[in-house]
Each structure stands twice: as structure tokens, then as C-alpha cells.
Design a protein around this motif. Sequence first.
Motif, PDB file in Angstrom:
ATOM      1  N   MET A 139     -49.067 -51.994 -23.498  1.00  0.00           N
ATOM      2  CA  MET A 139     -48.993 -52.890 -22.389  1.00  0.00           C
ATOM      3  C   MET A 139     -47.969 -54.162 -22.559  1.00  0.00           C
ATOM      4  SD  MET A 139     -52.343 -55.576 -21.673  1.00  0.00           S
ATOM      5  CE  MET A 139     -53.101 -54.920 -22.980  1.00  0.00           C
ATOM      6  N   THR A 155     -48.349 -62.453  -8.345  1.00  0.00           N
ATOM      7  CA  THR A 155     -47.416 -61.868  -9.331  1.00  0.00           C
ATOM      8  C   THR A 155     -46.528 -62.628 -10.319  1.00  0.00           C
ATOM      9  OG1 THR A 155     -47.598 -59.492  -8.065  1.00  0.00           O
ATOM     10  CG2 THR A 155     -46.034 -59.974 -10.081  1.00  0.00           C
ATOM     11  N   LYS A 208     -59.456 -56.966 -23.700  1.00  0.00           N
ATOM     12  CA  LYS A 208     -59.323 -55.661 -23.252  1.00  0.00           C
ATOM     13  C   LYS A 208     -60.705 -55.100 -23.537  1.00  0.00           C
ATOM     14  CE  LYS A 208     -54.900 -54.806 -25.459  1.00  0.00           C
ATOM     15  NZ  LYS A 208     -54.161 -54.089 -26.507  1.00  0.00           N
ATOM     16  N   LEU A 226     -57.336 -59.636 -15.902  1.00  0.00           N
ATOM     17  CA  LEU A 226     -56.245 -59.000 -16.029  1.00  0.00           C
ATOM     18  C   LEU A 226     -54.931 -60.056 -16.439  1.00  0.00           C
ATOM     19  CD1 LEU A 226     -56.830 -56.599 -12.889  1.00  0.00           C
ATOM     20  CD2 LEU A 226     -56.532 -55.924 -15.442  1.00  0.00           C
ATOM     21  N   GLN A 277     -51.265 -58.640 -17.151  1.00  0.00           N
ATOM     22  CA  GLN A 277     -51.180 -57.853 -15.791  1.00  0.00           C
ATOM     23  C   GLN A 277     -51.198 -58.606 -14.446  1.00  0.00           C
ATOM     24  OE1 GLN A 277     -53.940 -54.429 -16.558  1.00  0.00           O
ATOM     25  NE2 GLN A 277     -53.578 -54.766 -18.681  1.00  0.00           N
ATOM     26  N   TYR A 278     -49.907 -59.071 -14.292  1.00  0.00           N
ATOM     27  CA  TYR A 278     -50.161 -60.042 -13.191  1.00  0.00           C
ATOM     28  C   TYR A 278     -50.018 -59.380 -11.783  1.00  0.00           C
ATOM     29  CZ  TYR A 278     -49.032 -62.747 -17.206  1.00  0.00           C
ATOM     30  OH  TYR A 278     -48.581 -63.531 -18.489  1.00  0.00           O
ATOM     31  N   LYS A 279     -49.416 -58.155 -11.783  1.00  0.00           N
ATOM     32  CA  LYS A 279     -49.477 -57.493 -10.432  1.00  0.00           C
ATOM     33  C   LYS A 279     -50.996 -57.136  -9.810  1.00  0.00           C
ATOM     34  CE  LYS A 279     -47.202 -53.593  -8.010  1.00  0.00           C
ATOM     35  NZ  LYS A 279     -48.073 -52.777  -7.612  1.00  0.00           N
ATOM     36  N   GLU A 280     -51.618 -56.337 -11.081  1.00  0.00           N
ATOM     37  CA  GLU A 280     -52.926 -55.983 -10.886  1.00  0.00           C
ATOM     38  C   GLU A 280     -53.819 -57.318 -10.893  1.00  0.00           C
ATOM     39  OE1 GLU A 280     -50.924 -55.266 -13.438  1.00  0.00           O
ATOM     40  OE2 GLU A 280     -50.739 -53.164 -13.477  1.00  0.00           O
ATOM     41  N   SER A 281     -53.783 -58.114 -11.290  1.00  0.00           N
ATOM     42  CA  SER A 281     -54.248 -59.424 -11.056  1.00  0.00           C
ATOM     43  C   SER A 281     -54.255 -60.110  -9.729  1.00  0.00           C
ATOM     44  CB  SER A 281     -53.931 -60.549 -12.196  1.00  0.00           C
ATOM     45  OG  SER A 281     -54.501 -61.729 -12.163  1.00  0.00           O
TER      46      SER A 281
END
Length: 195
Positions: free
Chosen positions: A1, A87, A137, A164, A169-173
Motif C-alpha cells: 500500500m 484526492t 487496516k 481510508l 488511500q486518498y482517491k478511495e477516501s
Amino acid sequence: MAGENSIQLPVRRKEYAVKSLMSDLKKIRATPSVTDFIGSQCIYNEWSLCERDLGDDHPVTSHLAELLDFMQHGYEIQLVSGEFWRTKDTPAAAINAALRGRPTEFLTHVIDRPAVYIYGLLEQAVAFRKSELEEYKRIESGVRTELESDPDNPHLWNKIRLILWLLGQYKESSEAFQKAKRLGWDASSAEFVAL
């Protein structure tokens, strides 16, 4: 990750100015918990010394007070209230925003604490951040299970958004935040979330 791989201990410095310390926190990808720790252990002391030696109306003192407030309260409030949802809204962006427009006198102010002490705090911060990643996680899988049974719950989407984000995980967040908003999530009526 990506989040875990980019957390590395910054190089040891001979002295730490406000800007160099904050740059090191950006490298660690400091979350609100990490900045609260550094603020309490380092910036608070510096603010106290400056208040005593320079006075509370001196620019360095007043900017230290504002930075301390960001590190101990403002950062977390901004994250929880949904100000960081794009993001590009990373820890580095949050720290940059907190420093934007600050005078050079403040940014280049050398912190009184010994460099070895500050480096030790950064070592602790890196270890704390890595354990934080492991903890989130584990939490993520539980929240995802909750989402499977209640996929239209905006509060669960906001919760996964926060997790997230903390995992890097900024895009998913960002996608989870947008889904939470579509489902009716609003900061003013949101369930309390502790980080």
C-alpha cells in the motif's frame, strides 16, 4: 500500500526550525494523532518559552499558538468535518495550508529543544504512524462488513472515508466521501467519530 511505504524517518538535522520540523511531519504523512503528539511534546514547550521570552504579542509567539491549535485540534476537526475530501487533500496539503502565509521570521525560528530530542520524537512519531496504519487496516475490514449489510448508510460511508484517508488511500477516501454526501451525510448532523 502506498501509505505505509512512504512513511520513513526523515534524516537527522543539526537543528530544527519550525519549517523543517513541519517538512519532516509531511514526510511521515502525519495524521491528527501524530501532529497532536508532536505539538504536545515540542511545539507547546516552544510556545511557552517564546511567550515568556518574547511576549504573547510577538509574531513568533502568536504563530506558534496558532500552529499548536492546528496540531492539537484544528487538523482533526477539519478532517472529521469533511474539509479534506478531495484526492489532493493529503496530510502534506493540510500542513502546507496551516503554514501558508506565515512570516519567514516564524518559519525559520529555530526550536529551542535539542535536535537529538526532536529526532527522538520523530522516531516515536514514525513508529506511532506505522502502528496506526496496522490498527486502521483491521478496523477497515470491520467497517466494510458493516457496509455490506447496510450499503445506504451515509455514516458508514463517512466512517470508511476517514479510515481510508488515515490509511493514505486518498482517491478511495474521496469516492467514499462523495457517496456519503449523495446518501445525505452532513457534518452538522453526523455521528460522532473519534480518531
